[in-house]
Design a protein around this motif. Structure first.
Motif, PDB file in Angstrom:
ATOM      1  N   GLN A   1       0.831  -1.354   0.033  1.00 34.58           N
ATOM      2  CA  GLN A   1      -0.079  -0.093  -0.026  1.00 34.58           C
ATOM      3  C   GLN A   1       0.752   1.292  -0.018  1.00 34.58           C
ATOM      4  O   GLN A   1       0.802   2.126  -0.643  1.00 34.58           O
ATOM      5  CB  GLN A   1      -1.003  -0.054   1.149  1.00 34.58           C
ATOM      6  N   GLY A   2       2.109   1.184   0.885  1.00 35.26           N
ATOM      7  CA  GLY A   2       2.884   2.492   0.865  1.00 35.26           C
ATOM      8  C   GLY A   2       3.468   2.402  -0.468  1.00 35.26           C
ATOM      9  O   GLY A   2       3.600   3.618  -1.053  1.00 35.26           O
ATOM     10  N   GLN A   3       3.855   1.569  -1.301  1.00 29.83           N
ATOM     11  CA  GLN A   3       4.274   1.619  -2.546  1.00 29.83           C
ATOM     12  C   GLN A   3       3.436   2.449  -3.658  1.00 29.83           C
ATOM     13  O   GLN A   3       3.636   3.021  -4.552  1.00 29.83           O
ATOM     14  CB  GLN A   3       4.792   0.426  -3.150  1.00 29.83           C
ATOM     15  N   GLN A   4       2.044   1.977  -3.368  1.00 28.04           N
ATOM     16  CA  GLN A   4       1.108   2.684  -4.127  1.00 28.04           C
ATOM     17  C   GLN A   4       0.821   4.009  -4.192  1.00 28.04           C
ATOM     18  O   GLN A   4       0.183   4.686  -4.996  1.00 28.04           O
ATOM     19  CB  GLN A   4      -0.240   1.737  -4.119  1.00 28.04           C
ATOM     20  N   TYR A   5       1.282   4.483  -2.744  1.00 27.03           N
ATOM     21  CA  TYR A   5       1.171   6.016  -2.862  1.00 27.03           C
ATOM     22  C   TYR A   5       2.165   6.640  -3.859  1.00 27.03           C
ATOM     23  O   TYR A   5       1.727   8.181  -3.735  1.00 27.03           O
ATOM     24  CB  TYR A   5       1.497   6.395  -1.375  1.00 27.03           C
ATOM     25  N   HIS A   6       3.083   6.097  -4.329  1.00 34.20           N
ATOM     26  CA  HIS A   6       3.954   6.732  -5.524  1.00 34.20           C
ATOM     27  C   HIS A   6       4.672   8.229  -4.740  1.00 34.20           C
ATOM     28  O   HIS A   6       4.537   9.162  -5.521  1.00 34.20           O
ATOM     29  CB  HIS A   6       3.114   7.302  -6.586  1.00 34.20           C
ATOM     30  N   TYR A   7       5.305   7.861  -3.741  1.00 34.95           N
ATOM     31  CA  TYR A   7       6.016   8.933  -3.107  1.00 34.95           C
ATOM     32  C   TYR A   7       7.098   9.142  -4.115  1.00 34.95           C
ATOM     33  O   TYR A   7       7.939   8.318  -4.565  1.00 34.95           O
ATOM     34  CB  TYR A   7       6.652   8.546  -1.662  1.00 34.95           C
ATOM     35  N   ASP A   8       7.604  10.462  -4.273  1.00 38.84           N
ATOM     36  CA  ASP A   8       8.456  10.827  -5.062  1.00 38.84           C
ATOM     37  C   ASP A   8       9.942  10.744  -4.437  1.00 38.84           C
ATOM     38  O   ASP A   8      10.239  11.329  -3.281  1.00 38.84           O
ATOM     39  CB  ASP A   8       8.546  12.407  -5.495  1.00 38.84           C
TER      40      ASP A   8
END
Length: 531
Positions: free
Chosen positions: A141-148
């Motif tokens: 789920q954290g990877q899906q937030y697409h943090y730059d």
């Protein structure tokens, strides 16, 4: 009609109590047999369980678990580390709900690892499957937030820099307050000075006694005696040095103490050492303002005091934007009491050998052996402090300066002021004071060194210092822990550092070494509430 006897007789009920009793007894006996048999079997089961636990303990190897790529323990650890990074990133992006969920799952995984460590048994997939899956879902789920990533790296760097600046500010503030605490004059010491000054001017007999003893006392120039000198404005600290030296001396009547102070403290110092006796020790008190040779044309430090830049540097502290640490700006480093150690032959023109002591030392052995120590033609006898690399010359001097680089070995061994034997005959022959003047004048812009009197001392006595046995001078009691055996064997204990024993910030475990030479029942100390 009359009934027969049998008609009047009650029917007899059969009693079953004996049968029940017998049955209970039999059951109890059977239970007892079972308990006995179970008791006999239990040691075997216990030993088997203990044996299995030993096998488990022997079989568990934490290192192997962390190295093994298929280990559940390693997998959970890796997940926790990644999750912690996502917690920081989520908080930076104000996603506090997700950060909270990650933190909760991290705690669950840590509990599993903790239980595994306590039981000394490796984690199995069955007991940790839920935790691994839940954490994996959160990480996905954290990877899906697409943090730059690039942006986050910049933010984290900025955060680290901000924390470093905060730490630097706190460290600097702590250093300032520590320096202020170290420089403070306790009220009790100030009170003693005031009361002694009053006594000096109130009792003319004290002044008369001092002048008469100076005129009659030829011991002040007798080179067959043991001459010590102290340059200080701290009456009680100087008293402890004198008292401890006399008490631990084999021949206190052969000891002569030459005390030099300033005009402000001269009356109090003279009154104290006139009113009190120190086991037959001869004591002479002078003030450096009476030395006619001590003037700006001869002494570079006095000349520098007349310079406006020097005054601003030490007393205003505003000419370099606060870049220089506060400890380098301490005005005491311009005090003549601090620099008189470089003028000992001028202060005592008739003496041939002197032991110099700082006022923050305690003497606990007889020091007569110092006067027979062979200095091998050198001027200064001192204990070296180069057991560790940061006590060598490069620690104290600026080796980017060509003058320093071309004249001195950066790995030369440092030594300490505080307990030094000076051969004044060799001093005069080699013009050591002239060497000191040369380096002081070269350092008018403070580019050769910044702090104190030790750096110019290292330059002045370079190649002229004879190493002494380390037991003569034990350092560090004012800022660090010292080996108790070293303290026990030490002749002179030096409270160098900010934590002086007469201050509240003094190191409590070392204070008794100093306090046992203070007479707290003395009326003057009691009146000033010194305790």
């Amino acid at each position: 009609m009359r009934r027969s006897r049998q008609e009047f007789r009650r029917q007899v009920k059969r009693r079953w109590f004996p049968n029940v009793f017998l049955l209970t007894l039999v059951c109890g006996f059977v239970v007892l047999l079972l308990l006995i048999s179970r008791h006999r079997v239990r040691p075997a089961s216990r030993s088997m369980r203990s044996y299995m636990q030993d096998i488990t303990l022997e079989s568990l190897n934490v290192t192997d678990e962390m190295v093994n790529p298929n280990s559940i323990t390693r997998k959970l650890n890796d997940q926790i580390q990644l999750a912690k990074a996502f917690v920081v990133i989520a908080k930076e992006n104000n996603n506090h709900q997700f950060a909270w969920e990650l933190s909760a799952q991290i705690r669950n995984s840590q509990i599993l690892l903790s239980n595994s460590a306590l039981t000394r048994s490796p984690l199995t997939l069955r007991e940790s499957n839920t935790a691994v899956k839940d954490m994996a879902l959160l990480l996905f789920q954290g990877q899906q937030y697409h943090y730059d990533s690039a942006t986050m790296i910049m933010r984290l760097k900025a955060r680290v820099q901000d924390l470093e600046e905060q730490m630097s500010l706190v460290t600097e503030t702590s250093s300032k307050y520590g320096q202020i605490a170290a420089e403070e004059v306790p009220k009790s010491l100030f009170c003693i000075g005031v009361r002694l000054t009053i006594e000096w001017f109130k009792q003319s007999k004290l002044q008369q006694k001092v002048s008469e003893s100076i005129q009659k006392d030829s011991t002040l120039k007798d080179n067959n005696l043991y001459h010590f000198c102290i340059f200080s404005d701290n009456i009680l600290a100087t008293s402890v040095v004198v008292n401890s030296t006399s008490l631990n001396s084999k021949s206190p009547d052969r000891i002569v103490f030459h005390l030099v102070t300033d005009e402000v403290n001269y009356a109090a110092m003279s009154a104290w050492f006139t009113m009190n006796s120190f086991h037959g020790v001869t004591i002479d008190v002078q003030k450096f303002e009476d030395f006619t040779w001590l003037n700006a044309s001869y002494v570079p430090v006095l000349k520098q005091l007349q310079d406006s830049d020097t005054k601003n540097y030490y007393f205003s502290g505003s000419n370099d934007g606060g870049k220089t640490p506060i400890k380098f700006r301490n005005p005491k480093y311009l005090s003549m009491l601090n620099h008189l150690r470089f003028y000992i032959p001028e202060v005592f023109p008739d003496l041939k050998k002197v032991v110099f002591l700082d006022d923050d030392v305690v003497v606990q052995k007889d020091l007569s052996g110092l006067f027979t120590a062979d200095l091998n033609g050198n001027v200064n006898g001192a204990v070296e402090t180069c057991m560790e690399t940061f006590h060598r010359y490069h620690k104290y001097l600026n080796y980017s300066h060509p003058l320093i680089r071309s004249h001195f070995d950066p790995d030369a061994c440092g030594w300490a002021f505080g307990m030094n034997v000076f051969d004044l005959v060799e001093w005069r022959k080699r013009n050591v004071t002239g060497i000191y003047h040369y380096w002081q004048e070269k350092n008018i812009d403070r580019t050769l060194w910044k702090l104190g009197t030790l750096p110019p001392g290292l330059l002045t006595f370079y190649g002229l210092t004879e190493p002494l046995d380390p037991a003569w001078h034990v350092l560090g009691l004012g800022y660090t822990n010292v080996d108790p055996k070293v303290i026990e064997n030490g002749a002179v204990l030096h409270f160098n550092g900010n934590s002086k024993p007469w201050l509240k910030i003094g190191m409590e475990k070392y204070k008794p070494l100093w306090e046992k030479y203070v007479d707290y029942t003395h009326p003057m100390l009691e009146q000033c509430n010194f305790h």
